[in-house]
Design an enzyme around this catalytic site. Structure first.
Site, short mmCIF file in Angstrom:
data_model
loop_
_atom_site.label_atom_id
_atom_site.label_comp_id
_atom_site.label_asym_id
_atom_site.label_seq_id
_atom_site.Cartn_x
_atom_site.Cartn_y
_atom_site.Cartn_z
N ASP A 125 12.20 -32.11 -55.44
CA ASP A 125 13.20 -31.28 -56.12
C ASP A 125 14.13 -30.10 -55.49
OD1 ASP A 125 14.20 -30.13 -58.83
OD2 ASP A 125 13.05 -28.53 -58.15
N GLU A 132 16.78 -34.19 -54.10
CA GLU A 132 17.74 -33.62 -54.76
C GLU A 132 18.24 -32.46 -53.97
OE1 GLU A 132 18.47 -31.30 -59.03
OE2 GLU A 132 16.92 -30.94 -57.75
#
Length: 591
Positions: free
Chosen positions: A259, A294
């Site tokens: 993330d 990401e």
């Protein structure tokens, strides 16, 4: 198995407990039902104690000199949530039914993002197993599970986790998670886990009380950055890197999605992201283990391929650019961060499909900064494309999916684009049958933090429409959480069956006609053209050219050139170079 530095180590008739706290020279071990024991200070801030008779099922915690009782930061299970004692678990006791599973090569991956708590009515690891046949029959080859590192409360997205080694206790025990991974492998499905190494949640993170986990040298949207490069940073780096290895080795995950890596700051010679990728791949050996990021910076360096076309670091990145241009096409929404993609949208759509990133160093007006680096040299498999995911739905004021407000015609058109393009597609759970349940943000903190979340969500997303309304869903209520649970009964409805057939047809076509051409595909294989609302994209794959001609608009348009080759899928009417609204054709051309 090589013993980890973090977490308890089971021995023949005892358990070795380990705790890192360089700030204290005295730490005590608390085992439920027993007197406190003084741990022995070791080198580099470690405290150790081997306890005879302690074994599987023993519940324990650590007591600091000021009396604060804390769980093991590397706990494998928190039966009473993140503030309670940790439990000793023997992860080697699980008997894998499919120990020879080696995963899938990258070109075969079709992702399915899912949230364990809302995927089924029960919201558990074991309940998810009952739906795996559906996922397999759909044509999905990879589950993408949202974060499960134990977080406070009984429901949440998982990005506020504080116990990265302990699977969320409301979802089940560690053995249940292993059973889910095992059952997926039995059906030929890979399993990816979303992990969060850029911050810790605000409730239940005891690490700052006894260890230098944060640094003022780096700032993130959540406060001080994690200490990956300052004094006493080596154990912090190990804590995270060993966690990544732990999931892929002990739980046999086929990959990880990291993330918001743009928020991970590190000034050491080998950035922690690079070290993590290198060591995870070394530990994986011959298995297909894929690492996904990401990255809001759209920096292609992490996706670099070597001379053999392999990814020594990260396999792929979630590509928001493809989402944004397809979302604007289907909805006409041009507010917020979509503004940067609204002008010359057909050309931007074609560029994203052909090259990956839309912005490759240009200024973005809404963001107020330049973004991205060149990406055409990367293979299409370096990008994961989607028309919905947890963020893009949950960042809306009502957490509503596109199908709640848009007609089927544009939604099916953009789905036919991203599901057949040679980028790696990712569905969001329920998308395949047109599930209309929202997916709003939800969490379960203490009341003080809950109020901060309510206000913070409005302020953080104030530039997006709808967040100034008075009747927004309360992100901290169980009702909001329950509203996100999939209603599987809708799968059997006429509309649900028709949409499911549509998605299955596309994914079967992808598997049979497109994936075989993608093996070993390199970079610089895409080119694009645009004329008015119509777009043309072509990829050179093996001995074929895959072509897309599309009019992703509600008005008739002219194609830039006639359709060539064998049409393998089409929607709408294309007569010569005239294309009806929401029409497209996929074709294969020799040479």
């Amino acid at each position: 198995m090589t013993d980890f530095l973090f977490g308890p180590v089971l021995q023949s008739s005892s358990t070795l407990f380990r705790f890192w706290s360089p700030q204290y020279d005295r730490v005590q071990l608390k085992i439920e039902g027993q007197e406190l024991r003084n741990m022995q200070p070791s080198s580099s801030g470690w405290h150790e104690l081997s306890v005879n008779g302690a074994g599987v099922g023993t519940r324990y915690s650590f007591v600091l000199p000021d009396g604060l009782t804390v769980p093991d930061p590397a706990s494998r299970h928190q039966p009473q949530d993140v503030h309670g004692p940790s439990e000793v678990i023997d992860l080697q006791a699980y008997s894998w039914r499919h120990p020879d599973w080696r995963g899938r090569p990258v070109e075969e991956l079709v992702f399915y993002e899912m949230h364990i708590g809302t995927f089924t009515p029960e919201g558990t690891f074991l309940a998810a197993i009952e739906r795996l046949d559906h996922v397999r029959d759909l044509g999905v080859t990879a589950l993408q599970i949202m974060p499960i590192g134990d977080f406070p409360g009984n429901y949440g997205w998982g990005y506020d986790g504080v116990m990265p080694y302990a699977p969320e206790s409301s979802y089940g025990r560690p053995e249940d998670l292993m059973a889910l991974v095992d059952a997926a492998h039995e059906r030929g499905i890979c399993v990816f886990l979303d992990v969060v190494y850029n911050h810790f949640g605000p409730d239940g993170n005891y690490l700052p009380a006894y260890a230098p986990i944060f640094t003022e040298h780096h700032k993130t949207p959540w406060g001080n950055g994690i200490n990956y490069d300052g004094e006493d940073s080596m154990p912090v780096r190990e804590f995270v890197i060993q966690n990544a290895i732990y999931w892929t080795r002990d739980f046999r995950f086929d990959g990880l999605r990291l993330d918001a890596v743009h928020a991970i700051k590190d000034d050491k010679e080998e950035h922690v992201l690079r070290e993590l990728a290198r060591r995870v791949r070394e530990a994986a050996g011959e298995r297909h283990v894929h690492l996904v990021v990401e990255n809001e910076d759209n920096n292609s360096d992490l996706l670099t391929r070597d001379a053999d076309g392999q990814a020594p670091l990260f396999t792929a990145q979630w590509n928001d650019d493809i989402h944004h241009v397809l979302h604007i096409a289907a909805t006409g929404e041009e507010f917020g961060y979509y503004k940067d993609y609204s002008e010359e949208r057909p050309e931007k759509t074609a560029k994203a499909l052909a090259e990956g990133f839309v912005f490759q160093g240009e200024m973005m007006e809404y963001r107020g900064e330049t973004r991205g680096t060149p990406s055409a040299h990367l293979p299409p498999t370096a990008f994961i494309s989607f028309i919905q995911n947890h963020d893009q739905i949950g960042n809306r004021a009502l957490g509503d999916r596109m199908i709640a407000s848009q007609p089927l015609e544009p939604l099916k058109a953009v789905a036919a684009v991203y599901l057949l393009a040679p980028q790696l597609p990712m569905l969001f759970m329920g998308e395949e049958w047109g599930a209309a349940e929202p997916f709003p943000f939800f969490c379960d903190f203490n009341e003080d933090l809950n109020e901060k979340v309510r206000k913070g969500r409005r302020e953080e997303l104030s530039r997006l429409p709808g967040f100034d309304a008075e009747d927004l869903p309360d992100p901290t209520s169980r009702e909001t959480f329950n509203s996100a649970k999939l209603d599987w009964s809708k799968l059997g409805s006429g509309a649900g069956t028709a949409m499911l057939d549509f998605y299955r047809t596309l994914l079967n076509l992808r598997r049979d006609r497109i994936v075989p051409l993608m093996r070993g595909v390199g970079g610089n294989v895409g080119r694009y053209a645009q004329q008015g609302e119509a777009l043309f994209v072509e990829w050179h794959l093996a001995d074929k050219r895959l072509q897309l001609q599309a009019n992703l608009s509600g008005k008739p348009a002219r194609l830039s050139q006639p359709i060539d080759g064998e049409i393998i899928y089409d929607i709408g009417r294309i007569d010569g170079q005239a294309a009806d609204p929401w029409s497209l054709a996929w074709s294969l051309v020799d040479g």
